[in-house]
Design an enzyme around this catalytic site. Structure first.
Site, PDB file in Angstrom:
ATOM      1  CG  ASP A  94      -2.123   0.937   1.094  1.00 28.09           C
ATOM      2  OD1 ASP A  94      -3.432   0.450   0.634  1.00 28.09           O
ATOM      3  OD2 ASP A  94      -1.999   2.403   1.276  1.00 28.09           O
ATOM      4  CG  ASN A 122      -7.733  -3.314  -4.585  1.00 27.16           C
ATOM      5  OD1 ASN A 122      -9.097  -3.343  -4.789  1.00 27.16           O
ATOM      6  ND2 ASN A 122      -7.294  -2.815  -3.535  1.00 27.16           N
ATOM      7  CE1 TYR A 143     -12.731   4.746  -9.549  1.00 24.67           C
ATOM      8  CE2 TYR A 143     -15.105   4.382 -10.330  1.00 24.67           C
ATOM      9  CZ  TYR A 143     -14.203   4.048  -9.703  1.00 24.67           C
ATOM     10  OH  TYR A 143     -14.010   3.059  -8.531  1.00 24.67           O
ATOM     11  CB  ILE A 196     -17.806  -1.691  -1.555  1.00 24.34           C
ATOM     12  CG1 ILE A 196     -17.960  -2.550  -2.997  1.00 24.34           C
ATOM     13  CG2 ILE A 196     -17.228  -2.755  -0.539  1.00 24.34           C
ATOM     14  CD1 ILE A 196     -19.061  -3.625  -3.074  1.00 24.34           C
ATOM     15  CB  THR A 199     -14.236   0.982   1.569  1.00 29.56           C
ATOM     16  OG1 THR A 199     -14.589   2.067   0.829  1.00 29.56           O
ATOM     17  CG2 THR A 199     -14.512  -0.224   0.587  1.00 29.56           C
TER      18      THR A 199
HETATM   19  N1  LIG Z   1     -15.842   1.190  -2.459  1.00 26.25           N
HETATM   20  C1  LIG Z   1     -16.605   1.175  -3.418  1.00 26.25           C
HETATM   21  O1  LIG Z   1     -17.542   1.449  -3.688  1.00 26.25           O
HETATM   22  C2  LIG Z   1     -15.888   0.796  -4.918  1.00 26.25           C
HETATM   23  C3  LIG Z   1     -16.524   0.441  -6.091  1.00 26.25           C
HETATM   24  C4  LIG Z   1     -15.990   0.078  -7.127  1.00 26.25           C
HETATM   25  C5  LIG Z   1     -14.731  -0.139  -7.237  1.00 26.25           C
HETATM   26  N2  LIG Z   1     -13.660   0.417  -6.239  1.00 26.25           N
HETATM   27  C6  LIG Z   1     -12.317   0.116  -6.407  1.00 26.25           C
HETATM   28  O2  LIG Z   1     -11.839  -0.882  -5.537  1.00 26.25           O
HETATM   29  C7  LIG Z   1     -10.480  -0.507  -5.237  1.00 26.25           C
HETATM   30  C8  LIG Z   1     -10.263  -0.119  -3.573  1.00 26.25           C
HETATM   31  O3  LIG Z   1     -10.981   0.673  -3.354  1.00 26.25           O
HETATM   32  P1  LIG Z   1     -11.570   0.929  -1.715  1.00 26.25           P
HETATM   33  O4  LIG Z   1     -13.086   1.208  -1.886  1.00 26.25           O
HETATM   34  O5  LIG Z   1     -11.218  -0.418  -1.150  1.00 26.25           O
HETATM   35  O6  LIG Z   1     -10.999   2.265  -1.422  1.00 26.25           O
HETATM   36  P2  LIG Z   1      -9.946   2.513  -0.023  1.00 26.25           P
HETATM   37  O7  LIG Z   1      -9.743   4.021  -0.092  1.00 26.25           O
HETATM   38  O8  LIG Z   1     -10.786   1.877   1.418  1.00 26.25           O
HETATM   39  O9  LIG Z   1      -8.516   1.643  -0.292  1.00 26.25           O
HETATM   40  C9  LIG Z   1      -7.743   2.043  -1.348  1.00 26.25           C
HETATM   41  C10 LIG Z   1      -6.276   1.780  -0.941  1.00 26.25           C
HETATM   42  O10 LIG Z   1      -5.556   2.294  -1.857  1.00 26.25           O
HETATM   43  C11 LIG Z   1      -4.367   2.540  -1.450  1.00 26.25           C
HETATM   44  N3  LIG Z   1      -3.986   3.663  -2.367  1.00 26.25           N
HETATM   45  C12 LIG Z   1      -4.191   4.784  -2.804  1.00 26.25           C
HETATM   46  N4  LIG Z   1      -3.461   5.343  -3.782  1.00 26.25           N
HETATM   47  C13 LIG Z   1      -2.414   4.679  -3.841  1.00 26.25           C
HETATM   48  C14 LIG Z   1      -1.225   4.410  -4.753  1.00 26.25           C
HETATM   49  N5  LIG Z   1      -0.872   5.261  -5.538  1.00 26.25           N
HETATM   50  N6  LIG Z   1      -0.501   3.623  -4.518  1.00 26.25           N
HETATM   51  C15 LIG Z   1      -0.614   2.246  -3.911  1.00 26.25           C
HETATM   52  N7  LIG Z   1      -1.690   2.382  -3.121  1.00 26.25           N
HETATM   53  C16 LIG Z   1      -2.424   3.441  -2.996  1.00 26.25           C
HETATM   54  C17 LIG Z   1      -4.916   3.608  -0.312  1.00 26.25           C
HETATM   55  O11 LIG Z   1      -3.783   3.991   0.730  1.00 26.25           O
HETATM   56  C18 LIG Z   1      -6.026   2.652   0.373  1.00 26.25           C
HETATM   57  O12 LIG Z   1      -5.289   1.788   1.393  1.00 26.25           O
HETATM   58  C19 LIG Z   1     -10.405   0.901  -5.939  1.00 26.25           C
HETATM   59  O13 LIG Z   1      -9.492   0.583  -7.305  1.00 26.25           O
HETATM   60  C20 LIG Z   1     -11.648   1.399  -6.364  1.00 26.25           C
HETATM   61  O14 LIG Z   1     -11.742   2.289  -7.487  1.00 26.25           O
HETATM   62  C21 LIG Z   1     -14.368   0.540  -4.939  1.00 26.25           C
END
Ligand SMILES: NC(=O)c1ccc[n+]([C@@H]2O[C@H](COP(=O)([O-])OP(=O)(O)OC[C@H]3O[C@@H](n4cnc5c(N)ncnc54)[C@H](O)[C@@H]3O)[C@@H](O)[C@H]2O)c1
Length: 253
Positions: free
Chosen positions: A38, A91, A157, A190, A192
């Site tokens: 991360d 991810n 996005y 989701i 999160t």
């Molecule tokens: N939460 C949702 O509703 C949702 C829906 C569809 C897709 N997603 C996708 O799921 C994935 C994870 O999202 P999440 O909801 O768990 O978010 P989150 O913010 O809880 O987790 C994302 C993680 O990625 C890390 N991160 C951010 N920029 C980074 C970088 N440059 N290098 C390395 N790590 C980095 C952050 O520190 C964090 O720990 C993303 O790709 C997001 O687009 C999320």
């Protein structure tokens, strides 16, 4: 440890929070040896500690996926520590910026593309190079329902997530016959930590977002983690080039 992913060495990016952390934990419970990576090293370490405390195997590393030399370091570290790479969950991603297309600025565009798209391409490139000589492996990329449909305020996005599905399908065609299985997961809404922060500031958002998905609630990170672990495992051996939607029916409404 026995399980769907016994002894598989698997990289997870964005493993310090939300979907990445949950997927790392589910895959470790299924026997994977997880490289939890991360941007925030302390968060990745917390994930690795949770896994170790539950009897699994994980090691943490700090990686900014938007920096190709740091992605190189992540893959080199994995080979140095474990001698092989069996799976990768690309991810890490960021949302936003929550403005109509004409109001996006170039800096926001470049940041979204660097983290959500270019890093996935470069990660896959490194992973495929490492997997081919060993007869293959499995890659899962995080796309989104924003990779299937458009969402107002999220044009760039959505463009990055559509592109992740394009990379997934094309790599599947190019490398499937040499044992590299490539799929994507498309989460809906989701709950999160990121979503929790919005709800803390605007409590009404919770019931609005619950209603967005036909099942009447948001998804959990663990539900996505389960889908990822299955896609990563030999139990999904015929699933290839697929963008698996896990959205409580959002995109069929
Ligand atoms: N939460 C949702 O509703 C949702 C829906 C569809 C897709 N997603 C996708 O799921 C994935 C994870 O999202 P999440 O909801 O768990 O978010 P989150 O913010 O809880 O987790 C994302 C993680 O990625 C890390 N991160 C951010 N920029 C980074 C970088 N440059 N290098 C390395 N790590 C980095 C952050 O520190 C964090 O720990 C993303 O790709 C997001 O687009 C999320």
């Amino acid at each position: 440890m026995q399980g769907l992913l016994a002894q598989r060495v698997v990289i997870v990016t964005g493993a310090g929070s939300g979907i990445g952390r949950a997927a790392a934990e589910v895959m470790a419970r299924e026997g994977a040896i997880v490289i939890a990576s991360d941007l925030k090293l302390a968060s990745a370490e917390e994930t690795a500690q949770h896994i170790s405390a539950s009897g699994g195997r994980a090691i943490a590393i700090g990686t900014d996926v938007s920096k190709l030399d740091e992605l190189d370091a992540l893959h080199d570290f994995t080979i140095k520590e474990f001698g092989r790479l069996d799976g990768a969950f690309n991810n890490a991603g960021i949302p936003g910026p929550g403005a109509a297309l004409a109001d996006h600025d170039e800096a926001a565009f470049d940041t979204l593309v660097a983290i959500n798209l270019k890093a996935v391409w470069y990660g896959m490139k490194r992973q495929i190079e490492l997997m081919l000589p060993r007869g293959g492996g499995a890659i899962v990329n995080t796309a989104s329902v924003g990779g299937i449909v458009g969402k107002p305020g999220l044009s760039v996005y959505c463009a990055t997530k559509h592109a992740v599905i394009g990379l997934t399908k094309t790599a599947a065609l190019e490398y499937g016959s040499r044992g590299v299985r490539v799929n994507a997961v498309c989460p809906g809404v989701i709950r999160t930590p990121m979503v929790d922060m919005v709800i803390a500031a605007q409590p009404d958002t919770a019931s609005e977002w619950d209603k967005l998905q036909p099942i009447g609630r948001m998804g959990t990170s663990e539900e996505i983690g389960e889908a990822v672990a299955w896609l990563m495992s030999p139990r999904a051996s015929l699933v290839h080039g697929h963008a698996l939607v896990a959205d409580g029916g959002l995109t069929v409404a």
